[in-house]
Design a protein around this motif. Structure first.
Motif, PDB file in Angstrom:
ATOM      1  N   LYS A   1      25.319  60.314  26.346  1.00  0.00           N
ATOM      2  CA  LYS A   1      24.504  59.103  26.462  1.00  0.00           C
ATOM      3  C   LYS A   1      23.765  58.805  25.162  1.00  0.00           C
ATOM      4  O   LYS A   1      23.669  57.653  24.750  1.00  0.00           O
ATOM      5  N   ASP A   2      23.247  59.838  24.508  1.00  0.00           N
ATOM      6  CA  ASP A   2      22.540  59.652  23.243  1.00  0.00           C
ATOM      7  C   ASP A   2      23.480  59.157  22.140  1.00  0.00           C
ATOM      8  O   ASP A   2      23.121  58.285  21.351  1.00  0.00           O
ATOM      9  N   LYS A   3      24.681  59.723  22.095  1.00  0.00           N
ATOM     10  CA  LYS A   3      25.665  59.309  21.084  1.00  0.00           C
ATOM     11  C   LYS A   3      26.053  57.842  21.281  1.00  0.00           C
ATOM     12  O   LYS A   3      26.125  57.073  20.322  1.00  0.00           O
ATOM     13  N   THR A   4      26.272  57.464  22.527  1.00  0.00           N
ATOM     14  CA  THR A   4      26.632  56.076  22.819  1.00  0.00           C
ATOM     15  C   THR A   4      25.474  55.136  22.503  1.00  0.00           C
ATOM     16  O   THR A   4      25.684  54.039  21.980  1.00  0.00           O
ATOM     17  N   PHE A   5      24.252  55.558  22.801  1.00  0.00           N
ATOM     18  CA  PHE A   5      23.081  54.737  22.499  1.00  0.00           C
ATOM     19  C   PHE A   5      22.964  54.484  20.992  1.00  0.00           C
ATOM     20  O   PHE A   5      22.724  53.352  20.571  1.00  0.00           O
ATOM     21  N   SER A   6      23.148  55.518  20.188  1.00  0.00           N
ATOM     22  CA  SER A   6      23.061  55.323  18.731  1.00  0.00           C
ATOM     23  C   SER A   6      24.183  54.424  18.228  1.00  0.00           C
ATOM     24  O   SER A   6      23.986  53.639  17.297  1.00  0.00           O
ATOM     25  N   LEU A   7      25.342  54.504  18.868  1.00  0.00           N
ATOM     26  CA  LEU A   7      26.456  53.630  18.499  1.00  0.00           C
ATOM     27  C   LEU A   7      26.148  52.174  18.855  1.00  0.00           C
ATOM     28  O   LEU A   7      26.428  51.263  18.072  1.00  0.00           O
ATOM     29  N   VAL A   8      25.544  51.949  20.015  1.00  0.00           N
ATOM     30  CA  VAL A   8      25.165  50.592  20.419  1.00  0.00           C
ATOM     31  C   VAL A   8      24.126  50.025  19.456  1.00  0.00           C
ATOM     32  O   VAL A   8      24.215  48.860  19.046  1.00  0.00           O
ATOM     33  N   ILE A   9      23.149  50.824  19.075  1.00  0.00           N
ATOM     34  CA  ILE A   9      22.119  50.367  18.134  1.00  0.00           C
ATOM     35  C   ILE A   9      22.753  50.012  16.793  1.00  0.00           C
ATOM     36  O   ILE A   9      22.388  49.002  16.166  1.00  0.00           O
ATOM     37  N   ARG A  10      23.739  50.782  16.361  1.00  0.00           N
ATOM     38  CA  ARG A  10      24.426  50.478  15.099  1.00  0.00           C
ATOM     39  C   ARG A  10      25.146  49.133  15.198  1.00  0.00           C
ATOM     40  O   ARG A  10      25.128  48.339  14.259  1.00  0.00           O
TER      41      ARG A  10
ATOM     42  N   GLY B   1      16.132  51.258  24.224  1.00  0.00           N
ATOM     43  CA  GLY B   1      15.610  51.190  22.861  1.00  0.00           C
ATOM     44  C   GLY B   1      14.113  50.938  22.837  1.00  0.00           C
ATOM     45  O   GLY B   1      13.403  51.456  21.974  1.00  0.00           O
ATOM     46  N   PHE B   2      13.622  50.141  23.785  1.00  0.00           N
ATOM     47  CA  PHE B   2      12.175  49.937  23.883  1.00  0.00           C
ATOM     48  C   PHE B   2      11.472  51.237  24.273  1.00  0.00           C
ATOM     49  O   PHE B   2      10.351  51.504  23.848  1.00  0.00           O
ATOM     50  N   ALA B   3      12.116  52.059  25.096  1.00  0.00           N
ATOM     51  CA  ALA B   3      11.520  53.317  25.532  1.00  0.00           C
ATOM     52  C   ALA B   3      11.528  54.363  24.423  1.00  0.00           C
ATOM     53  O   ALA B   3      10.694  55.267  24.415  1.00  0.00           O
ATOM     54  N   GLU B   4      12.482  54.254  23.499  1.00  0.00           N
ATOM     55  CA  GLU B   4      12.599  55.194  22.385  1.00  0.00           C
ATOM     56  C   GLU B   4      12.536  54.423  21.071  1.00  0.00           C
ATOM     57  O   GLU B   4      13.536  54.320  20.360  1.00  0.00           O
TER      58      GLU B   4
ATOM     59  N   GLU C   1      11.312  52.690  13.742  1.00  0.00           N
ATOM     60  CA  GLU C   1      10.775  51.665  12.843  1.00  0.00           C
ATOM     61  C   GLU C   1      11.705  50.475  12.654  1.00  0.00           C
ATOM     62  O   GLU C   1      11.284  49.338  12.646  1.00  0.00           O
ATOM     63  N   ASN C   2      12.992  50.731  12.531  1.00  0.00           N
ATOM     64  CA  ASN C   2      13.895  49.646  12.168  1.00  0.00           C
ATOM     65  C   ASN C   2      14.575  48.983  13.360  1.00  0.00           C
ATOM     66  O   ASN C   2      15.314  48.035  13.175  1.00  0.00           O
ATOM     67  N   THR C   3      14.361  49.443  14.584  1.00  0.00           N
ATOM     68  CA  THR C   3      15.073  48.863  15.714  1.00  0.00           C
ATOM     69  C   THR C   3      14.230  47.924  16.567  1.00  0.00           C
ATOM     70  O   THR C   3      14.793  47.126  17.319  1.00  0.00           O
ATOM     71  N   CYS C   4      12.932  47.970  16.473  1.00  0.00           N
ATOM     72  CA  CYS C   4      12.082  47.172  17.364  1.00  0.00           C
ATOM     73  C   CYS C   4      12.330  45.671  17.208  1.00  0.00           C
ATOM     74  O   CYS C   4      12.487  44.957  18.201  1.00  0.00           O
ATOM     75  N   GLY C   5      12.361  45.180  16.001  1.00  0.00           N
ATOM     76  CA  GLY C   5      12.592  43.751  15.777  1.00  0.00           C
ATOM     77  C   GLY C   5      13.976  43.315  16.220  1.00  0.00           C
ATOM     78  O   GLY C   5      14.149  42.234  16.791  1.00  0.00           O
ATOM     79  N   ILE C   6      14.963  44.157  15.968  1.00  0.00           N
ATOM     80  CA  ILE C   6      16.340  43.848  16.382  1.00  0.00           C
ATOM     81  C   ILE C   6      16.429  43.761  17.898  1.00  0.00           C
ATOM     82  O   ILE C   6      17.001  42.821  18.450  1.00  0.00           O
ATOM     83  N   LEU C   7      15.826  44.742  18.581  1.00  0.00           N
ATOM     84  CA  LEU C   7      15.876  44.764  20.043  1.00  0.00           C
ATOM     85  C   LEU C   7      15.118  43.589  20.655  1.00  0.00           C
ATOM     86  O   LEU C   7      15.545  43.037  21.670  1.00  0.00           O
ATOM     87  N   LEU C   8      14.013  43.189  20.045  1.00  0.00           N
ATOM     88  CA  LEU C   8      13.288  42.025  20.555  1.00  0.00           C
ATOM     89  C   LEU C   8      14.117  40.750  20.422  1.00  0.00           C
ATOM     90  O   LEU C   8      14.112  39.904  21.323  1.00  0.00           O
ATOM     91  N   SER C   9      14.837  40.618  19.319  1.00  0.00           N
ATOM     92  CA  SER C   9      15.709  39.449  19.147  1.00  0.00           C
ATOM     93  C   SER C   9      16.812  39.436  20.199  1.00  0.00           C
ATOM     94  O   SER C   9      17.091  38.399  20.813  1.00  0.00           O
ATOM     95  N   TRP C  10      17.446  40.582  20.416  1.00  0.00           N
ATOM     96  CA  TRP C  10      18.502  40.670  21.425  1.00  0.00           C
ATOM     97  C   TRP C  10      17.943  40.411  22.817  1.00  0.00           C
ATOM     98  O   TRP C  10      18.571  39.736  23.623  1.00  0.00           O
ATOM     99  N   HIS C  11      16.765  40.952  23.111  1.00  0.00           N
ATOM    100  CA  HIS C  11      16.159  40.746  24.436  1.00  0.00           C
ATOM    101  C   HIS C  11      15.919  39.264  24.688  1.00  0.00           C
ATOM    102  O   HIS C  11      16.226  38.742  25.762  1.00  0.00           O
ATOM    103  N   GLU C  12      15.375  38.585  23.702  1.00  0.00           N
ATOM    104  CA  GLU C  12      15.095  37.153  23.846  1.00  0.00           C
ATOM    105  C   GLU C  12      16.373  36.366  24.135  1.00  0.00           C
ATOM    106  O   GLU C  12      16.407  35.520  25.039  1.00  0.00           O
TER     107      GLU C  12
END
Length: 150
Positions: A71-80, A112-115, A118-129
């Motif tokens: 699950k962790d490996k897949t999560f990092s791949l999704v973030i990439r 991603g919000f739970a974990e 520094e560099n993923t918060c803005g990206i995740l907020l854009s995707w969430h919106e």
């Protein structure tokens, strides 16, 4: 007046089936997945095929596995994959997904919000919106109430 016959033939639902102490999750042992193919995703990202990479990474999520490393490996791949998109291209990426993939995407956004980092918060907020704009509030409800985690 009604008459008490002592018969229980009228019952159609076995209420003992819903006892909290007997609850079993819906996971089936034989359906464990190992997640998406990392080499295929990397090849798609190298060829600037971001939409295809997004579809591929969300196609086979490890929902039924209890292996946290997968699950962790897949999560990092999704973030990439999410990080490879320009802000202007997010809409076209979301529109290329089916409803189930959008639900899985929202699960990864909330993970991603739970974990945070520094560099993923803005990206995740854009995707969430953008995902909420397409899937409306129902996508949030389905994500938060589903027992299967990513």
């Amino acid at each position: 007046m009604s008459k008490n016959t002592g018969s229980s033939m009228f019952r159609k639902v076995d209420v003992d089936e819903f006892d909290e102490n007997k609850f079993q999750d819906d996971q089936v042992e034989g359906q464990e997945s190992s997640g998406p193919d990392e080499s295929e995703i990397q090849r798609l990202l190298n060829n600037k095929q971001n939409i295809e990479a997004l579809q591929a990474v969300l196609k086979n999520p490890p929902l039924n596995t209890k292996n946290q490393a997968v699950k962790d490996k897949t999560f990092s791949l999704v973030i990439r994959v999410l990080s490879s998109f320009k802000t202007s291209d997010i809409d076209s990426g979301i529109n290329a997904l089916d409803d189930d993939s959008k639900d899985v995407l929202m699960k990864y956004v909330y993970r991603g919000f739970a974990e945070p980092s520094e560099n993923t918060c803005g990206i995740l907020l854009s995707w969430h919106e953008k995902v909420v704009a397409v899937g409306e509030l129902g996508i949030i409800i389905r994500c938060l109430t589903d027992r299967k985690s990513v």
